[in-house]
Motif scaffolding. Structure first.
Motif, PDB file in Angstrom:
ATOM      1  N   SER A 194       0.832  -1.202   0.000  1.00 26.83           N
ATOM      2  CA  SER A 194       0.000   0.000   0.000  1.00 26.83           C
ATOM      3  C   SER A 194       0.870   1.256   0.000  1.00 26.83           C
ATOM      4  CB  SER A 194      -0.920  -0.009   1.222  1.00 26.83           C
ATOM      5  OG  SER A 194      -1.751   1.128   1.248  1.00 26.83           O
ATOM      6  N   THR A 199      -2.087  -0.767  -4.616  1.00 24.90           N
ATOM      7  CA  THR A 199      -3.269  -1.053  -3.793  1.00 24.90           C
ATOM      8  C   THR A 199      -3.943  -2.370  -4.181  1.00 24.90           C
ATOM      9  OG1 THR A 199      -4.615   0.297  -5.308  1.00 24.90           O
ATOM     10  CG2 THR A 199      -3.695   1.389  -3.358  1.00 24.90           C
ATOM     11  N   GLY A 203      -4.706  -4.967  -1.344  1.00 19.18           N
ATOM     12  CA  GLY A 203      -6.080  -5.369  -1.054  1.00 19.18           C
ATOM     13  C   GLY A 203      -6.275  -6.866  -1.160  1.00 19.18           C
ATOM     14  N   LEU A 230      -9.742  -0.789   0.351  1.00 18.83           N
ATOM     15  CA  LEU A 230      -9.000  -0.896  -0.911  1.00 18.83           C
ATOM     16  C   LEU A 230      -9.847  -1.521  -2.021  1.00 18.83           C
ATOM     17  CD1 LEU A 230      -5.566  -2.049   0.558  1.00 18.83           C
ATOM     18  CD2 LEU A 230      -6.148   0.215  -0.335  1.00 18.83           C
TER      19      LEU A 230
END
Length: 257
Positions: A194, A199, A203, A230
């Motif tokens: 992150s 992302t 995630g 996310l």
């Protein structure tokens, strides 16, 4: 004089029996000579080997007893230091642990150092703690599980000052489902992704942690929230999740209706 019927046969049987006894006596004598010769040639070496084996076995039992006694003593000192730390006597606990870490090896030493690093963290000495964690992680004599734990705590304690790529390189091998440290290592790796701006991978990893039943509930809850932020749905059974989130007050009100 007439011959008694069958007397010739009895004589032959008697002679055969005598011959059989004689052969047995000769065979026994030969065996006795062979045993005597074997004993003369190999008796002393065999006796020495047996005595040596018994001495080695006795030495092993003595060593094993000493090792077990030492392990028990080390465990008692670890427990004593832990009790001191829980009572708030951090300086006293640190002195006990420092002495133990300098006298032991292997798992006992690693456990003492990890406790010493934990005390340093509680006292706000983060740099000292990170240094100790790094020492344990780099010690090849330390059991692998404790080395992995030290790596995770080293990265966690210094996460804000580390390059995300370094965190990923160090911990990604542990951040896989089925690894005992999947939850802890995976959370740090996902946070590092992150930080790098990846992302999607962050995630996805948070979602895997949230769905893993081998991860503690508190960590799964955090991972579920991060995955949601996310854009990853980490809830497999929505109804079960809603039931888990109900408060005791809400359950009581529902029961009263």
């Amino acid at each position: 004089m007439a011959l008694i019927p069958g007397s010739g046969k009895n004589s032959e049987e008697k002679k055969a029996a005598q011959d059989d006894v004689l052969l047995r006596e000769i065979d026994d004598a030969v065996r006795e000579d062979q045993y005597r010769e074997f004993a003369q040639k190999f008796g002393k070496p065999l006796l020495g080997a047996v005595i040596g084996g018994l001495l080695l076995f006795g030495g092993y039992l003595f060593w094993d007893s000493r090792q077990e006694t030492a392990m028990e003593a080390d465990s008692e000192r670890l427990v004593a230091a832990l009790d001191q730390a829980e009572a708030g006597n951090l300086d006293s606990a640190n002195s006990t642990i420092e002495a133990l870490a300098g006298e032991t090896e292997g798992g006992a030493k690693a456990a003492a150092l990890l406790m010493q690093a934990g005390i340093a963290m509680d006292q706000g000495r983060t740099a000292d703690a990170v240094k100790i964690y790094a020492q344990v992680a780099a010690d090849e004599d330390t059991p692998p599980a404790l080395r992995d734990l030290a790596s995770i705590r080293e990265m966690s304690a210094s996460f804000d000052t580390r390059d995300p790529a370094e965190v990923i390189a160090r911990l990604e091998p542990l951040a896989v489902p089925g690894n005992p440290w999947f939850g802890s290592a995976g959370e740090l790796v996902a946070m590092a992704y992150s930080e790098k701006g990846d992302t999607k991978r962050a995630g996805t990893l948070f979602g895997e942690i949230a769905r893993s039943e081998d991860v503690p509930d508190t960590l799964r809850s955090r991972a579920r929230q991060m995955a949601g932020l996310l854009g990853v749905d980490a809830i497999e059974d929505a109804d079960a999740f809603i039931n888990d989130q109900r408060t005791p007050a809400g359950d009581g009100a529902q029961a009263a209706q």
